[in-house]
Design a protein around this motif. Structure first.
Motif, PDB file in Angstrom:
ATOM      1  N   PHE A 144      -4.345  -7.117  13.160  1.00 17.73           N
ATOM      2  CA  PHE A 144      -5.766  -7.273  13.994  1.00 17.73           C
ATOM      3  C   PHE A 144      -6.782  -7.317  12.817  1.00 17.73           C
ATOM      4  O   PHE A 144      -6.912  -6.889  11.730  1.00 17.73           O
ATOM      5  N   GLY A 145      -8.033  -8.304  13.334  1.00 13.42           N
ATOM      6  CA  GLY A 145      -9.120  -8.602  12.056  1.00 13.42           C
ATOM      7  C   GLY A 145     -10.078  -7.511  12.143  1.00 13.42           C
ATOM      8  O   GLY A 145     -10.727  -7.361  11.235  1.00 13.42           O
ATOM      9  N   THR A 146     -10.217  -6.808  13.194  1.00 13.55           N
ATOM     10  CA  THR A 146     -11.251  -5.663  13.313  1.00 13.55           C
ATOM     11  C   THR A 146     -10.580  -4.441  13.729  1.00 13.55           C
ATOM     12  O   THR A 146      -9.671  -4.327  14.619  1.00 13.55           O
ATOM     13  N   VAL A 147     -11.469  -3.190  13.636  1.00  8.90           N
ATOM     14  CA  VAL A 147     -11.087  -1.894  14.043  1.00  8.90           C
ATOM     15  C   VAL A 147     -10.999  -2.061  15.804  1.00  8.90           C
ATOM     16  O   VAL A 147     -10.119  -1.620  16.388  1.00  8.90           O
ATOM     17  N   ASP A 148     -12.013  -2.387  16.287  1.00  9.87           N
ATOM     18  CA  ASP A 148     -12.337  -2.799  17.743  1.00  9.87           C
ATOM     19  C   ASP A 148     -11.068  -3.467  18.249  1.00  9.87           C
ATOM     20  O   ASP A 148     -10.508  -2.933  19.264  1.00  9.87           O
ATOM     21  N   VAL A 161      -4.250   6.088  19.383  1.00 17.72           N
ATOM     22  CA  VAL A 161      -4.124   5.156  18.271  1.00 17.72           C
ATOM     23  C   VAL A 161      -4.505   5.268  17.080  1.00 17.72           C
ATOM     24  O   VAL A 161      -5.704   5.569  16.827  1.00 17.72           O
ATOM     25  N   ARG A 162      -3.620   5.074  16.179  1.00 17.91           N
ATOM     26  CA  ARG A 162      -3.865   5.529  14.687  1.00 17.91           C
ATOM     27  C   ARG A 162      -3.834   3.870  14.318  1.00 17.91           C
ATOM     28  O   ARG A 162      -2.881   3.208  14.499  1.00 17.91           O
ATOM     29  N   LEU A 163      -4.919   3.765  13.271  1.00 16.11           N
ATOM     30  CA  LEU A 163      -4.981   2.453  12.412  1.00 16.11           C
ATOM     31  C   LEU A 163      -4.275   2.609  10.934  1.00 16.11           C
ATOM     32  O   LEU A 163      -4.671   3.451  10.426  1.00 16.11           O
ATOM     33  N   GLU A 164      -3.421   1.691  10.881  1.00 10.43           N
ATOM     34  CA  GLU A 164      -2.972   1.581   9.354  1.00 10.43           C
ATOM     35  C   GLU A 164      -3.758   0.232   8.932  1.00 10.43           C
ATOM     36  O   GLU A 164      -3.514  -0.811   9.271  1.00 10.43           O
ATOM     37  N   SER A 165      -4.545   0.464   7.679  1.00 12.93           N
ATOM     38  CA  SER A 165      -5.160  -0.552   6.872  1.00 12.93           C
ATOM     39  C   SER A 165      -4.282  -1.377   6.186  1.00 12.93           C
ATOM     40  O   SER A 165      -3.038  -0.938   5.453  1.00 12.93           O
ATOM     41  N   VAL A 166      -4.147  -2.699   6.296  1.00 19.10           N
ATOM     42  CA  VAL A 166      -3.376  -3.836   5.381  1.00 19.10           C
ATOM     43  C   VAL A 166      -4.374  -4.458   4.356  1.00 19.10           C
ATOM     44  O   VAL A 166      -5.443  -5.013   4.502  1.00 19.10           O
ATOM     45  N   ARG A 167      -3.917  -4.179   3.032  1.00 22.83           N
ATOM     46  CA  ARG A 167      -4.780  -4.546   2.097  1.00 22.83           C
ATOM     47  C   ARG A 167      -3.851  -5.791   1.196  1.00 22.83           C
ATOM     48  O   ARG A 167      -2.986  -5.612   1.216  1.00 22.83           O
ATOM     49  N   ALA A 168      -4.751  -6.482   0.748  1.00 25.71           N
ATOM     50  CA  ALA A 168      -4.405  -7.564   0.030  1.00 25.71           C
ATOM     51  C   ALA A 168      -4.214  -7.097  -1.600  1.00 25.71           C
ATOM     52  O   ALA A 168      -4.996  -6.336  -2.004  1.00 25.71           O
ATOM     53  N   SER A 183      -4.722 -10.277  -8.047  1.00 27.50           N
ATOM     54  CA  SER A 183      -4.126 -10.922  -9.186  1.00 27.50           C
ATOM     55  C   SER A 183      -3.822  -9.800 -10.262  1.00 27.50           C
ATOM     56  O   SER A 183      -3.034 -10.018 -11.168  1.00 27.50           O
ATOM     57  N   GLU A 184      -4.905  -8.852 -10.390  1.00 32.53           N
ATOM     58  CA  GLU A 184      -4.825  -7.904 -11.284  1.00 32.53           C
ATOM     59  C   GLU A 184      -3.997  -6.505 -10.748  1.00 32.53           C
ATOM     60  O   GLU A 184      -4.264  -5.449 -11.328  1.00 32.53           O
ATOM     61  N   PHE A 185      -3.252  -6.871  -9.845  1.00 31.53           N
ATOM     62  CA  PHE A 185      -2.343  -5.542  -9.231  1.00 31.53           C
ATOM     63  C   PHE A 185      -3.285  -4.382  -8.794  1.00 31.53           C
ATOM     64  O   PHE A 185      -2.934  -3.194  -8.905  1.00 31.53           O
ATOM     65  N   THR A 186      -4.571  -4.706  -8.318  1.00 29.44           N
ATOM     66  CA  THR A 186      -5.592  -3.707  -7.549  1.00 29.44           C
ATOM     67  C   THR A 186      -5.486  -3.985  -6.218  1.00 29.44           C
ATOM     68  O   THR A 186      -5.583  -5.263  -5.679  1.00 29.44           O
ATOM     69  N   TYR A 187      -5.602  -2.923  -5.438  1.00 29.26           N
ATOM     70  CA  TYR A 187      -5.893  -3.092  -3.930  1.00 29.26           C
ATOM     71  C   TYR A 187      -7.235  -3.568  -3.591  1.00 29.26           C
ATOM     72  O   TYR A 187      -8.390  -3.265  -4.231  1.00 29.26           O
ATOM     73  N   GLY A 188      -7.280  -4.656  -2.609  1.00 32.27           N
ATOM     74  CA  GLY A 188      -8.578  -5.146  -2.379  1.00 32.27           C
ATOM     75  C   GLY A 188      -9.233  -4.383  -0.900  1.00 32.27           C
ATOM     76  O   GLY A 188      -8.498  -3.564  -0.527  1.00 32.27           O
ATOM     77  N   PRO A 189     -10.214  -5.088  -0.508  1.00 32.35           N
ATOM     78  CA  PRO A 189     -10.685  -4.433   0.979  1.00 32.35           C
ATOM     79  C   PRO A 189      -9.390  -4.797   1.977  1.00 32.35           C
ATOM     80  O   PRO A 189      -8.771  -5.524   1.774  1.00 32.35           O
ATOM     81  N   PRO A 190      -9.465  -3.771   3.248  1.00 31.34           N
ATOM     82  CA  PRO A 190      -8.757  -4.036   4.038  1.00 31.34           C
ATOM     83  C   PRO A 190      -8.733  -5.714   4.641  1.00 31.34           C
ATOM     84  O   PRO A 190      -9.930  -6.189   4.648  1.00 31.34           O
ATOM     85  N   VAL A 191      -7.651  -6.333   5.030  1.00 30.29           N
ATOM     86  CA  VAL A 191      -7.510  -7.467   5.533  1.00 30.29           C
ATOM     87  C   VAL A 191      -7.330  -7.587   7.048  1.00 30.29           C
ATOM     88  O   VAL A 191      -7.418  -8.422   7.706  1.00 30.29           O
TER      89      VAL A 191
END
Length: 87
Positions: free
Chosen positions: A63-67, A14-21, A24-32
């Motif tokens: 998914f909201g969390t890694v677990d 099981v490999r997890l891919e982070s989805v980031r938001a 407004s400044e076109f920078t990546y935020g923390p994983p959502v």
């Protein structure tokens, strides 16, 4: 992140891919959230069983969390093995 499991003579990855938001400044935020990508292999010799499966929650939400993502991925792989692969 990636986690490997063994189940009824098969290897499950099981490999997890982070989805980031995007901010407004076109920078990546923390994983959502996370998408779980599940791969099933025979143990000996190691060969893929089918193609990797990408999983999200109902309503096409991540998914909201890694677990949560790891558990859903492992449970999905168990169902595939029980329903389609193992006699």
């Amino acid at each position: 992140m990636e986690k490997m499991y063994s189940y009824k003579g098969f290897e499950i990855t099981v490999r997890l891919e982070s989805v980031r938001a995007l901010s407004s400044e076109f920078t990546y935020g923390p994983p959502v959230g996370y998408i779980a990508v599940v791969s099933i292999y025979t143990a000996d010799p190691r060969r893929p069983v089918g193609v990797p499966i990408g999983l999200v929650t109902e309503g096409n939400r991540v998914f909201g969390t890694v677990d949560e993502a790891l558990t859903a991925g492992f449970n999905a792989a168990q169902r595939v093995i029980d329903d389609r692969v193992a006699p």
